[in-house]
Design a protein around this motif. Structure first.
Motif, short mmCIF file in Angstrom:
data_model
loop_
_atom_site.label_atom_id
_atom_site.label_comp_id
_atom_site.label_asym_id
_atom_site.label_seq_id
_atom_site.Cartn_x
_atom_site.Cartn_y
_atom_site.Cartn_z
N GLN A 26 0.82 -1.21 0.00
CA GLN A 26 0.00 0.00 0.00
C GLN A 26 0.86 1.27 0.00
N ILE A 27 2.12 1.12 0.35
CA ILE A 27 3.03 2.27 0.40
C ILE A 27 3.68 2.45 -0.97
N GLU A 28 3.46 3.58 -1.59
CA GLU A 28 4.01 3.85 -2.92
C GLU A 28 5.46 4.31 -2.83
N SER A 29 6.24 3.94 -3.83
CA SER A 29 7.63 4.37 -3.91
C SER A 29 8.07 4.30 -5.37
N ILE A 30 9.38 4.44 -5.60
CA ILE A 30 9.87 4.47 -6.98
C ILE A 30 9.87 3.10 -7.63
N ALA A 31 9.83 2.03 -6.82
CA ALA A 31 9.79 0.67 -7.35
C ALA A 31 8.71 -0.11 -6.61
N ASP A 32 8.06 -1.03 -7.31
CA ASP A 32 6.98 -1.80 -6.72
C ASP A 32 7.45 -2.60 -5.52
N ALA A 33 6.55 -2.77 -4.55
CA ALA A 33 6.85 -3.60 -3.39
C ALA A 33 6.92 -5.07 -3.82
N PHE A 34 7.76 -5.85 -3.14
CA PHE A 34 7.79 -7.28 -3.37
C PHE A 34 6.47 -7.88 -2.90
N LYS A 35 6.06 -8.97 -3.54
CA LYS A 35 4.82 -9.63 -3.18
C LYS A 35 5.11 -10.76 -2.20
N PHE A 56 29.42 -1.35 -15.63
CA PHE A 56 28.74 -0.88 -16.83
C PHE A 56 27.22 -0.90 -16.69
N GLY A 57 26.74 -1.17 -15.47
CA GLY A 57 25.32 -1.24 -15.23
C GLY A 57 24.83 -0.10 -14.36
N MET A 58 23.76 -0.34 -13.61
CA MET A 58 23.12 0.71 -12.82
C MET A 58 24.05 1.38 -11.81
N PRO A 59 24.86 0.63 -11.03
CA PRO A 59 25.73 1.32 -10.06
C PRO A 59 26.76 2.24 -10.70
N GLY A 60 27.42 1.76 -11.76
CA GLY A 60 28.40 2.60 -12.45
C GLY A 60 27.77 3.82 -13.08
N PHE A 61 26.59 3.62 -13.66
CA PHE A 61 25.87 4.73 -14.29
C PHE A 61 25.40 5.73 -13.23
N THR A 62 25.01 5.23 -12.07
CA THR A 62 24.61 6.11 -10.96
C THR A 62 25.78 7.00 -10.54
N ALA A 63 26.96 6.40 -10.43
CA ALA A 63 28.15 7.17 -10.08
C ALA A 63 28.45 8.24 -11.13
N TYR A 64 28.38 7.86 -12.38
CA TYR A 64 28.71 8.75 -13.50
C TYR A 64 27.75 9.94 -13.58
N ILE A 65 26.45 9.65 -13.53
CA ILE A 65 25.44 10.71 -13.61
C ILE A 65 25.49 11.59 -12.37
N GLY A 66 25.59 10.96 -11.21
CA GLY A 66 25.61 11.73 -9.97
C GLY A 66 26.76 12.71 -9.91
N LEU A 67 27.95 12.25 -10.27
CA LEU A 67 29.13 13.10 -10.19
C LEU A 67 29.13 14.18 -11.26
N ASN A 68 28.81 13.81 -12.49
CA ASN A 68 28.93 14.74 -13.61
C ASN A 68 27.72 15.66 -13.79
N LYS A 69 26.53 15.08 -13.74
CA LYS A 69 25.34 15.88 -14.04
C LYS A 69 24.76 16.56 -12.81
N VAL A 123 28.61 1.80 -5.89
CA VAL A 123 28.59 3.16 -6.46
C VAL A 123 29.81 3.95 -6.01
N GLY A 124 30.09 3.91 -4.71
CA GLY A 124 31.16 4.73 -4.15
C GLY A 124 32.52 4.49 -4.77
N GLN A 125 32.86 3.21 -5.03
CA GLN A 125 34.18 2.92 -5.59
C GLN A 125 34.34 3.52 -6.99
N VAL A 170 18.48 7.25 -11.01
CA VAL A 170 19.25 6.99 -12.23
C VAL A 170 18.36 6.55 -13.39
N PHE A 171 17.20 5.95 -13.10
CA PHE A 171 16.30 5.50 -14.17
C PHE A 171 15.86 6.66 -15.06
N ASP A 172 15.90 7.88 -14.52
CA ASP A 172 15.48 9.05 -15.30
C ASP A 172 16.51 9.44 -16.36
#
Length: 320
Positions: A63-72, A140-153, A172-174, A263-265
Motif C-alpha cells: 500500500q506504500i508507494e515508492s519508486i519501485a513496486d513492493a515485493f509480493k 557498466f550497469g546501474m551502479p556505475g551509471f549512478t556514479a557517472y550521472i551523480g558526479l557529472n550531471k 557506487v562509491g568505488q 538513475v532510471f530518469d
C-alpha cells in the motif's frame, strides 16, 4: 527435471531482514522441456544476480508507494540480473541469447511477455564482450551509471575541487571515487572523524550514499556554495526511528545545493557513459572490485552483508 531453488519473500521486516523469517530458501524443480510458454514468453537460466541497497525498500507494505513496486509476499524476490534463454516463444530471443533485466532470486525465471524488458543493445554487448559478464551489473550497469550521472550531471564536478564520498567501498562509491580522481578532484572516502584534518579548507561536493549522522557531520564541513549529491541513505533503510538531521541551518548560511536523483530518469544518456567507462578501463585508469558469492542459497546472507556494510565491492551472486 532441473533444480530451481529460489528465495521467497515471507514477511515485511521492521528493521534488518532475518533469514527464515523474512526471506526463505525453497527447493523446487522445473521441467524445462514441457514448461508452457504463452506468446512472447521466455524461460531463463539465471547466471548473475545483482544485490543492491534499493531492494530493501521494496520489502514493504504494497500500500506504500515508492519508486519501485513492493515485493509480493510469498513470491520469489527479484533484482537486476543476467540470464541465458533456454526456451523461447518470443521473436526477439532465441535459445542461447543473453537477457539483461529483472530476474528472480532463483535458478530459472519465467519471464511473461508483458514483463520482457531486456536491453537489446546491452545484451549484444554482453554477448561479444571479453569482460566478465557480471561487470554489466555493476561497472557498466546501474551502479556505475549512478556514479557517472551523480558526479557529472548532479554534482557538476570540476578539477581541483574536493569531494567526500560515504560508503566509498561500495558498488557506487568505488566508481565515484575513481572517476573523480580521473577528473582531477581531491577524493576523500568515508573518514568522518578525520574530515577536519583531511579537508582543512572544506568540501566542495558530498556524494551521499549513507544519510543520517554522516550527512549531519558532512554539512558542517561543506564550503559555501557546495553541492550534496543525494544518491542513497542506507543508514536509514532498516530503522523505524529515522535520524533527525540537526545541522540543516548550514543549507541556508552556506547557500548549499542538495539534489536527489533517480538513475532510471537518465537512461537516455547511457551511451556516452559506457563509451567513457570502456576507455578508462582500457587505459588502466579504472579498477573494479566485486564481492561475489556463488549459489542462490547464499543470496540472503550476501544481501544482509550489503545492508550492514560487510561487503567490499559490488555485491553479485553467481547463480550458475
Amino acid at each position: 527435471m532441473a533444480s530451481n531453488k529460489g528465495v521467497i519473500f515471507k514477511a515485511i521486516p521492521d528493521s534488518f531482514p532475518v533469514i527464515g523469517e523474512h526471506m526463505e530458501l525453497v527447493t523446487r524443480e522445473i521441467d524445462i522441456k514441457n514448461f508452457p510458454l504463452a506468446d512472447g514468453d521466455i524461460l531463463l537460466k539465471n547466471q548473475y544476480l545483482s544485490l543492491d541497497p534499493y531492494l530493501r525498500g521494496r520489502m514493504r507494505d504494497s500500500q506504500i508507494e515508492s519508486i519501485a513496486d513492493a515485493f509480493k509476499l510469498g513470491k520469489v524476490l527479484e533484482g537486476h540480473g543476467i540470464g541465458t534463454v533456454v526456451k523461447s516463444n518470443n521473436r526477439k530471443y532465441q535459445v542461447g541469447d543473453y537477457y539483461y533485466g529483472f530476474i528472480g532470486w532463483e535458478e530459472y525465471t519465467h519471464v511473461p511477455a508483458d514483463a520482457v524488458s531486456g536491453d537489446e543493445g546491452l545484451e549484444k554487448e554482453i554477448s561479444k564482450s571479453e569482460l566478465p559478464k557480471s561487470y554489466f551489473l555493476g561497472l557498466f550497469g546501474m551502479p556505475g551509471f549512478t556514479a557517472y550521472i551523480g558526479l557529472n550531471k548532479i554534482g557538476k564536478a570540476k578539477k581541483g575541487e574536493t569531494i567526500f564520498i560515504s560508503a566509498a567501498s561500495g558498488a557506487v562509491g568505488q566508481v565515484v571515487g575513481q572517476i573523480a580522481k580521473i577528473k582531477g578532484l581531491c577524493v576523500i572516502g568515508s573518514a568522518d572523524e578525520e574530515l577536519t584534518k583531511l579537508c582543512p579548507n572544506g568540501i566542495d561536493i558530498y556524494f551521499d550514499n549513507v544519510g543520517g549522522e554522516t550527512l549531519d557531520i558532512a554539512l558542517n564541513h561543506l564550503k559555501i556554495n557546495a553541492r550534496v549529491i543525494a544518491c542513497g541513505m542506507i543508514s536509514q533503510y532498516n530503522t523505524k526511528n529515522p535520524y533527525g538531521v540537526k545541522n540543516l541551518m548550514n543549507v541556508v548560511t552556506k547557500r548549499l545545493l542538495i539534489q536527489g536523483f533517480i538513475v532510471f530518469d537518465h537512461y537516455h544518456e547511457m551511451e556516452p557513459f559506457q563509451k567513457e567507462m570502456r576507455e578508462w578501463l582500457k587505459q588502466g585508469k579504472l579498477k573494479y572490485k566485486e564481492d561475489l558469492v556463488e549459489g542462490i542459497q547464499n543470496a540472503p546472507n550476501a544481501f544482509l552483508n550489503l545492508l550492514t556494510g560487510k561487503n567490499f565491492g559490488k555485491a553479485v551472486v553467481k547463480i550458475c
